[in-house]
Design an enzyme around this catalytic site. Structure first.
Site, PDB file in Angstrom:
ATOM      1  N   SER A  55      16.464 -41.330 -11.650  1.00  9.11           N
ATOM      2  CA  SER A  55      16.963 -42.428 -12.477  1.00  9.11           C
ATOM      3  C   SER A  55      16.210 -43.698 -12.142  1.00  9.11           C
ATOM      4  O   SER A  55      15.725 -43.867 -11.024  1.00  9.11           O
ATOM      5  CB  SER A  55      18.451 -42.662 -12.193  1.00  9.11           C
ATOM      6  OG  SER A  55      18.635 -43.219 -10.893  1.00  9.11           O
ATOM      7  N   ASP A  56      16.093 -44.612 -13.113  1.00 10.32           N
ATOM      8  CA  ASP A  56      15.645 -45.950 -12.748  1.00 10.32           C
ATOM      9  C   ASP A  56      16.713 -46.546 -11.835  1.00 10.32           C
ATOM     10  O   ASP A  56      17.854 -46.070 -11.779  1.00 10.32           O
ATOM     11  CB  ASP A  56      15.419 -46.820 -13.987  1.00 10.32           C
ATOM     12  CG  ASP A  56      14.380 -47.905 -13.742  1.00 10.32           C
ATOM     13  OD1 ASP A  56      14.172 -48.285 -12.569  1.00 10.32           O
ATOM     14  OD2 ASP A  56      13.796 -48.401 -14.725  1.00 10.32           O
ATOM     15  N   CYS A  57      16.336 -47.580 -11.103  1.00 14.32           N
ATOM     16  CA  CYS A  57      17.166 -48.020  -9.984  1.00 14.32           C
ATOM     17  C   CYS A  57      18.461 -48.679 -10.437  1.00 14.32           C
ATOM     18  O   CYS A  57      18.440 -49.693 -11.136  1.00 14.32           O
ATOM     19  CB  CYS A  57      16.338 -48.916  -9.079  1.00 14.32           C
ATOM     20  SG  CYS A  57      14.978 -47.973  -8.349  1.00 14.32           S
TER      21      CYS A  57
END
Length: 712
Positions: free
Chosen positions: A251-253
């Protein structure tokens, strides 16, 4: 406490297959330990001898955020080179420095963020709208150019060792991600199947099938209702099934937090964690996956799902050699003396020079003689380090600003004076003008203007941006235009150097300047490279990887993800500067276009041959481009599309034959269902140093050759 090690564990045996080793490691772990390994900042498992590992590292244009490293031009500038061989060499140089830094960190027991070998680069999103501040991180607006540059970078970064990855690359942000930056945690990008498969997905597909990229990162936004890190169609059906992706998905952060805090598709962190895990998000950059314990207790997911995700995630660490004895893989011996090696600095300088786009050169003002009597350097970006660095950067002890490059290039008998003259994006507080008069006594004024990552970039990093990193106006700041008007009045010859990471609309600047060059964010050797071009040691050969509109009002609504009137492929309004455009100091002539056949069957290819001649008195490189237009399509198709390109080196007066092979794949269209189909009918083929548009010809591009082929 030092982790303990038992050499009897199968996962520590390098003679076994990666699959066997992964299975054994999973079998040894408790459920809490398994969940711990699914977060980006994985803790050590001391009883198993598993060291801690932080997956988060960056290498957009050099090893970033980890101290000393070679700083290459920003990604958008690398795209402007149209040079895949060069980009692969840069990827290799970056991974060499990455291994050196990793080896040094490991000796000290340093295993934190930005110290690992899993790099979350490159960004292969399509730069559909120049208002997006992070567009500088991309390879531009064209799917083919993005794919070719991205694949070249990843091949260089990951290496070609039969057993080990030199470093692990990642394609981000999957998919359909391009702002608005301020809405990314809640935004739903609505996109048709045609636009999805024709524009937004091809680069990702190439990264998987041709680049064998090790990782994919999900975007913050939703696409057609589903969050990108829990998207059943994009992650399961497309990525894993259709494309056969075998790497890991992250996932993006803190994007999984957005499931309940922004997108509101679930109500709790436990639900969000289960939703992402069940969809195949193997790794959580963030703080949500520890909630999987609750997810299990609530029956939202199963231990079987955790095992499945670990089996997709853990192979990367084994392929990097992180569970092998030190010295087992050849990259363990790379020492710190490779960091900022002279060869890497030369590569950074070459890339910066090749990225520079000459947009205007009235009366051959450029190149400037190194023995000129007097040069006046002025403007807010002449000594501005941020205009070299862009975002996601490493640091260097020897940044070369534009002023330094110019001073180092001219003869000892040349007078060089300098004044900043203007602020970056606001009026000077002191209205007194002590700078424009300096131009009176000089032969040429070099005005350095533009923007920097202080104005455009990622949410939170661009501290001078009024729109969370985006721009609401794509023009040059008005105070800089007024500044250039003053300089025009007093300058004999006015050369304007523009820094930026996206399309900057500047029709007034084009009219004011005698010569105009766009240098992007050119990295640590940027000043030297700019001087190389301005003073003729390098003939400019960069090409625009984006369309530059005439004005902001020419753009569709920012939040509209339809390709209608976007990018050169669907543009309806004449741009200021077209995609693929760039001038040279020498004229190139295209002649003798030949097709080996003019009528083909659907399974046949066509060889397109022609000659290119350098008619100038300097050796130079030309970026030769192939575009195709479907003349009989059953659906709406692009005006024309880039299908291939080559960099051709020609000595003064030299003529070479160039050949493109037009495959059936190049002739396919994408229909409204998102299907790639090759239809019968006529196709027009164009070859030249620019795209076949009216504006390129007006601006001085060489004549484009055209021919037709019919598919029966």
């Amino acid at each position: 406490m030092k982790a303990q090690k038992n050499d009897n564990f199968k996962f520590l045996d390098p003679s076994l297959s990666v699959s066997e080793r992964v299975d054994d490691l999973i079998d040894q772990m408790t459920i809490e330990e398994k969940i711990g390994q699914l977060s980006y900042n994985t803790p050590a498992i001391e009883r198993l001898g598993v060291p801690e590992y932080n997956w988060w590292n960056e290498s957009l244009h050099g090893v970033a955020r980890a101290g000393r490293a070679t700083v290459f031009p920003q990604a958008i500038g690398l795209a402007a080179t149209f040079d895949t061989k060069l980009i692969e060499e840069i990827g290799d140089a970056i991974s060499t420095e990455a291994r050196a830094k990793f080896n040094e960190f490991s000796k000290k027991g340093m295993r934190g963020q930005y110290q690992g070998l899993t790099f979350w680069s490159p960004n292969v999103n399509i730069f559909r709208d120049p208002r997006w501040g992070r567009g500088q991180e991309t390879y531009g607006e064209d799917p083919l150019l993005t794919a070719k540059i991205g694949v070249a970078y990843v091949k260089g970064l990951q290496g070609n060792h039969p057993t080990y990855l030199k470093a692990a690359g990642m394609a981000k942000h999957y998919a359909v991600h391009n702002g608005p930056e301020g809405l990314r945690h809640e935004f739903d990008a609505k996109v048709s199947q045609k636009d999805l498969w024709e524009t937004y997905l091809p680069a990702f597909e190439a990264m998987v099938k041709e680049g064998n990229v090790e990782g994919i990162m999900g975007a913050y936004n939703r696409v057609n209702g589903y969050p990108c890190s829990a998207h059943p169609y994009l992650m399961g059906e497309v990525l894993r099934k259709q494309w056969g992706f075998k790497g890991y998905f992250v996932s993006d952060c803190w994007a999984i937090v957005d499931f309940y805090a922004g997108h509101k598709v679930v109500g709790t962190a436990a639900e969000a964690a289960a939703m992402a895990l069940n969809a195949g998000c193997n790794l959580n950059c963030g703080s949500t996956y520890p909630e999987l314990i609750k997810s299990l207790e609530q029956g939202l997911t199963t231990e079987k799902e955790i095992h499945k995700n670990l089996k997709e995630l853990l192979p990367t660490r084994f392929k990097l050699g992180l569970f092998d004895p030190v010295g087992k893989n050849p990259f363990d011996t790379i020492s710190s003396n490779v960091i900022r090696h002279p060869n890497h600095l030369a590569l950074a300088r070459e890339a910066a020079a090749k990225s520079i786009v000459l947009l205007k050169n009235e009366m051959d003002v450029l190149p400037i003689s190194k023995d000129i009597n007097a040069v006046y350097v002025v403007g807010p970006t002449a000594t501005h380090a941020q205009a070299l660095l862009a975002n996601y950067y490493g640091v260097s002890e020897d940044l070369k600003t534009i002023l330094e490059g110019i001073v180092g290039k001219v003869s000892s008998g040349t007078s060089v004076t300098y004044s900043q003259g203007a602020l970056l994006d606001e009026d000077n507080r002191n209205p007194m003008d002590w700078f424009s008069g300096e131009a009176n006594g000089t032969d040429v004024t070099i005005a350095c203007v533009g923007i920097s990552q202080l104005i455009e970039g990622e949410e939170g990093e661009s501290i001078a941006s009024r729109f969370k990193g985006d721009r609401d106006d794509i023009g040059l700041p008005q105070n800089q235009i007024e500044f250039l008007k003053k300089m025009r009045k007093t300058s004999k010859k006015l050369v304007v150097v523009v820094t930026g990471g996206s399309a900057i609309s500047m029709p007034e600047v084009y009219d004011l300047a005698d010569a105009l060059v766009y240098v992007w964010y050119p990295g640590e050797q940027g000043g030297n490279a700019v001087a190389d071009v301005l003073f003729g040691d390098v003939v400019p050969s960069g090409r625009l990887p984006v369309t530059v509109p005439q004005r902001t009002t020419d753009l569709p609504p920012y939040e509209d993800y339809s390709l209608t009137n976007r990018t050169y492929r669907y543009l309806t309004k004449e741009p200021l500067f077209p995609f693929g455009f760039g001038l040279s100091y020498v004229p190139f002539v295209y002649e003798n276009l030949q097709l080996d056949k003019k009528t083909i069957k659907k399974e046949e290819s066509v060889n397109v041959s022609f000659t290119v001649q350098n008619k100038g008195d300097q050796d130079a490189e030309e970026v030769v481009q192939l575009y195709i237009k479907d003349l009989d399509a059953s659906v709406v198709v692009p005006n024309h599309s880039l299908k291939d390109f080559q960099r051709v080196y020609l000595k003064s007066g030299e003529k070479k034959e160039v050949t493109f092979v037009v495959s059936p794949e190049m002739l396919k269209l994408v229909n409204d269902k998102g299907e790639k189909v090759l239809e019968k009918g006529k196709f027009k083929l164009f070859v030249g140093g620019s795209q076949p548009d009216h504006r390129s010809a007006i601006l001085g591009a060489a004549k484009v050759l055209a021919a037709e082929v019919t598919v029966k």
